[in-house]
Design a protein around this motif. Structure first.
Motif, PDB file in Angstrom:
ATOM      1  N   ASN A   1       0.821  -1.212   0.000  1.00  0.00           N
ATOM      2  CA  ASN A   1       0.000   0.000   0.000  1.00  0.00           C
ATOM      3  C   ASN A   1       0.858   1.268   0.000  1.00  0.00           C
ATOM      4  O   ASN A   1       0.526   2.255  -0.660  1.00  0.00           O
ATOM      5  N   GLU A   2       1.951   1.225   0.750  1.00  0.00           N
ATOM      6  CA  GLU A   2       2.835   2.398   0.794  1.00  0.00           C
ATOM      7  C   GLU A   2       3.532   2.573  -0.559  1.00  0.00           C
ATOM      8  O   GLU A   2       3.712   3.692  -1.027  1.00  0.00           O
ATOM      9  N   LEU A   3       3.892   1.454  -1.185  1.00  0.00           N
ATOM     10  CA  LEU A   3       4.532   1.554  -2.499  1.00  0.00           C
ATOM     11  C   LEU A   3       3.528   2.021  -3.553  1.00  0.00           C
ATOM     12  O   LEU A   3       3.882   2.753  -4.480  1.00  0.00           O
TER      13      LEU A   3
ATOM     14  N   ILE B   1       9.174  14.232  -4.042  1.00  0.00           N
ATOM     15  CA  ILE B   1       9.604  14.108  -2.640  1.00  0.00           C
ATOM     16  C   ILE B   1       8.588  13.250  -1.875  1.00  0.00           C
ATOM     17  O   ILE B   1       8.941  12.365  -1.094  1.00  0.00           O
ATOM     18  N   GLN B   2       7.308  13.504  -2.152  1.00  0.00           N
ATOM     19  CA  GLN B   2       6.241  12.742  -1.480  1.00  0.00           C
ATOM     20  C   GLN B   2       6.398  11.253  -1.792  1.00  0.00           C
ATOM     21  O   GLN B   2       6.253  10.400  -0.912  1.00  0.00           O
ATOM     22  N   ALA B   3       6.699  10.945  -3.046  1.00  0.00           N
ATOM     23  CA  ALA B   3       6.871   9.542  -3.449  1.00  0.00           C
ATOM     24  C   ALA B   3       8.047   8.911  -2.691  1.00  0.00           C
ATOM     25  O   ALA B   3       7.940   7.764  -2.225  1.00  0.00           O
TER      26      ALA B   3
ATOM     27  N   GLU C   1       9.089   9.738   0.237  1.00  0.00           N
ATOM     28  CA  GLU C   1       8.630   9.538   1.619  1.00  0.00           C
ATOM     29  C   GLU C   1       7.846   8.225   1.737  1.00  0.00           C
ATOM     30  O   GLU C   1       7.973   7.498   2.712  1.00  0.00           O
ATOM     31  N   GLU C   2       7.042   7.959   0.726  1.00  0.00           N
ATOM     32  CA  GLU C   2       6.224   6.742   0.757  1.00  0.00           C
ATOM     33  C   GLU C   2       7.094   5.493   0.658  1.00  0.00           C
ATOM     34  O   GLU C   2       6.800   4.476   1.306  1.00  0.00           O
ATOM     35  N   VAL C   3       8.162   5.578  -0.133  1.00  0.00           N
ATOM     36  CA  VAL C   3       9.081   4.431  -0.211  1.00  0.00           C
ATOM     37  C   VAL C   3       9.711   4.221   1.180  1.00  0.00           C
ATOM     38  O   VAL C   3       9.837   3.076   1.647  1.00  0.00           O
ATOM     39  N   LYS C   4      10.054   5.327   1.849  1.00  0.00           N
ATOM     40  CA  LYS C   4      10.622   5.200   3.203  1.00  0.00           C
ATOM     41  C   LYS C   4       9.612   4.551   4.154  1.00  0.00           C
ATOM     42  O   LYS C   4       9.983   3.755   5.010  1.00  0.00           O
ATOM     43  N   HIS C   5       8.327   4.921   4.000  1.00  0.00           N
ATOM     44  CA  HIS C   5       7.296   4.292   4.849  1.00  0.00           C
ATOM     45  C   HIS C   5       7.266   2.776   4.614  1.00  0.00           C
ATOM     46  O   HIS C   5       7.192   1.996   5.556  1.00  0.00           O
ATOM     47  N   SER C   6       7.310   2.394   3.335  1.00  0.00           N
ATOM     48  CA  SER C   6       7.251   0.956   3.041  1.00  0.00           C
ATOM     49  C   SER C   6       8.482   0.257   3.638  1.00  0.00           C
ATOM     50  O   SER C   6       8.379  -0.858   4.161  1.00  0.00           O
TER      51      SER C   6
ATOM     52  N   HIS D   1      -6.750  10.074  -0.635  1.00  0.00           N
ATOM     53  CA  HIS D   1      -5.886   8.905  -0.552  1.00  0.00           C
ATOM     54  C   HIS D   1      -5.262   8.797   0.840  1.00  0.00           C
ATOM     55  O   HIS D   1      -5.218   7.711   1.440  1.00  0.00           O
ATOM     56  N   GLU D   2      -4.790   9.922   1.370  1.00  0.00           N
ATOM     57  CA  GLU D   2      -4.169   9.891   2.702  1.00  0.00           C
ATOM     58  C   GLU D   2      -5.180   9.503   3.778  1.00  0.00           C
ATOM     59  O   GLU D   2      -4.834   8.816   4.740  1.00  0.00           O
ATOM     60  N   GLN D   3      -6.427   9.929   3.611  1.00  0.00           N
ATOM     61  CA  GLN D   3      -7.463   9.531   4.577  1.00  0.00           C
ATOM     62  C   GLN D   3      -7.650   8.014   4.542  1.00  0.00           C
ATOM     63  O   GLN D   3      -7.827   7.372   5.579  1.00  0.00           O
ATOM     64  N   LYS D   4      -7.569   7.468   3.329  1.00  0.00           N
ATOM     65  CA  LYS D   4      -7.703   6.016   3.173  1.00  0.00           C
ATOM     66  C   LYS D   4      -6.524   5.307   3.869  1.00  0.00           C
ATOM     67  O   LYS D   4      -6.716   4.311   4.578  1.00  0.00           O
ATOM     68  N   VAL D   5      -5.331   5.852   3.678  1.00  0.00           N
ATOM     69  CA  VAL D   5      -4.149   5.251   4.306  1.00  0.00           C
ATOM     70  C   VAL D   5      -4.262   5.341   5.839  1.00  0.00           C
ATOM     71  O   VAL D   5      -3.929   4.390   6.548  1.00  0.00           O
ATOM     72  N   THR D   6      -4.768   6.463   6.332  1.00  0.00           N
ATOM     73  CA  THR D   6      -4.974   6.600   7.788  1.00  0.00           C
ATOM     74  C   THR D   6      -5.857   5.459   8.280  1.00  0.00           C
ATOM     75  O   THR D   6      -5.559   4.829   9.308  1.00  0.00           O
TER      76      THR D   6
ATOM     77  N   GLU E   1       2.294  10.324  11.852  1.00  0.00           N
ATOM     78  CA  GLU E   1       2.671  10.703  10.490  1.00  0.00           C
ATOM     79  C   GLU E   1       1.427  10.975   9.635  1.00  0.00           C
ATOM     80  O   GLU E   1       1.392  11.910   8.850  1.00  0.00           O
ATOM     81  N   GLN E   2       0.393  10.158   9.826  1.00  0.00           N
ATOM     82  CA  GLN E   2      -0.822  10.345   9.026  1.00  0.00           C
ATOM     83  C   GLN E   2      -1.514  11.667   9.356  1.00  0.00           C
ATOM     84  O   GLN E   2      -2.132  12.282   8.482  1.00  0.00           O
ATOM     85  N   VAL E   3      -1.389  12.112  10.613  1.00  0.00           N
ATOM     86  CA  VAL E   3      -1.965  13.420  10.965  1.00  0.00           C
ATOM     87  C   VAL E   3      -1.258  14.490  10.121  1.00  0.00           C
ATOM     88  O   VAL E   3      -1.894  15.365   9.531  1.00  0.00           O
ATOM     89  N   GLU E   4       0.063  14.375  10.010  1.00  0.00           N
ATOM     90  CA  GLU E   4       0.847  15.327   9.217  1.00  0.00           C
ATOM     91  C   GLU E   4       0.511  15.223   7.734  1.00  0.00           C
ATOM     92  O   GLU E   4       0.398  16.237   7.043  1.00  0.00           O
ATOM     93  N   GLU E   5       0.381  13.998   7.254  1.00  0.00           N
ATOM     94  CA  GLU E   5       0.092  13.786   5.824  1.00  0.00           C
ATOM     95  C   GLU E   5      -1.249  14.438   5.440  1.00  0.00           C
ATOM     96  O   GLU E   5      -1.353  15.113   4.421  1.00  0.00           O
ATOM     97  N   GLU E   6      -2.253  14.235   6.279  1.00  0.00           N
ATOM     98  CA  GLU E   6      -3.571  14.806   5.975  1.00  0.00           C
ATOM     99  C   GLU E   6      -3.526  16.327   6.089  1.00  0.00           C
ATOM    100  O   GLU E   6      -4.088  17.042   5.261  1.00  0.00           O
TER     101      GLU E   6
HETATM  102 FE1  FEO Z   1       2.650   6.622   3.775  1.00  0.00          FE
HETATM  103 FE2  FEO Z   1       1.281   9.163   2.721  1.00  0.00          FE
HETATM  104  O1  FEO Z   1       1.312   7.793   3.945  1.00  0.00           O
END
Ligand code: FEO
Length: 164
Positions: free
Chosen positions: A16-18, A45-47, A49-54, A93-98, A126-131
């Motif tokens: 999901n993060e990828l 940059i956002q992309a 960050e998402e790779v780092k999350h995964s 999308h970020e709400q869905k990830v939350t 992190e999701q609070v920040e993302e949203e």
């Molecule tokens: Fe990995 Fe944008 O949440």
């Protein structure tokens, strides 16, 4: 050791993060062709960050003696409308990830998996920040309205985004 259920759910979250990275990269390609390099930079940059999350999930599964299993990543949408629509899509999308992160947390509570609860708290924050960040950009774009000058100014501003 991670339970099989927790491990499977976390492997799903790697995917999901990828997918999030893929989605933002697709948005970046749109901005590149729309001559908005600042927005494209922000999305790239956002992309990353998402790779780092995964990778956080990847490393955590390994640290807990589990096995990482990589799933197929869906193709992201490639046709986008306005800049405002794109950020609305990113926010949704970020709400869905939350929701996904909260589900993982609920599972860790059910399983009395205390280390996973601690690990997931980082993602909850992190999701609070993302949203918040997507919502803030939506507000800014609404204020810019149809003004190309305001959009170009925002583009210059977004070119300044730095990675973590
Ligand atoms: Fe990995 Fe944008 O949440």
């Amino acid at each position: 050791m991670l339970s099989k259920t927790m491990q499977d759910a976390m492997n799903e979250q790697i995917k999901n993060e990828l997918y999030s990275a893929y989605l933002y990269l697709s948005m970046a390609t749109h901005f590149e062709s729309a001559n908005l390099p600042g927005f494209a930079h922000w999305m790239k940059i956002q992309a990353t960050e998402e790779v780092k999350h995964s990778m956080k999930f990847f490393e955590y599964i390994v640290d807990r003696g589990g096995k990482v299993s990589l799933k197929a990543i869906d193709q992201p949408p490639a046709d986008f409308k306005t800049t405002l629509d794109i950020f609305k899509m990113a926010y949704k999308h970020e709400q869905k990830v939350t929701g996904m992160i909260h589900k993982l947390y609920e599972l860790s509570l059910k399983e009395n998996d205390y280390p996973t609860q601690v690990m997931l708290q980082w993602f909850i924050k992190e999701q609070v920040e993302e949203e918040k960040s997507a919502e803030g950009i939506i507000e800014q774009l609404k204020m810019a309205g149809d003004s190309s000058a305001a959009l170009l100014m925002a583009d210059r501003q977004f070119a300044q985004r730095k990675g973590d």
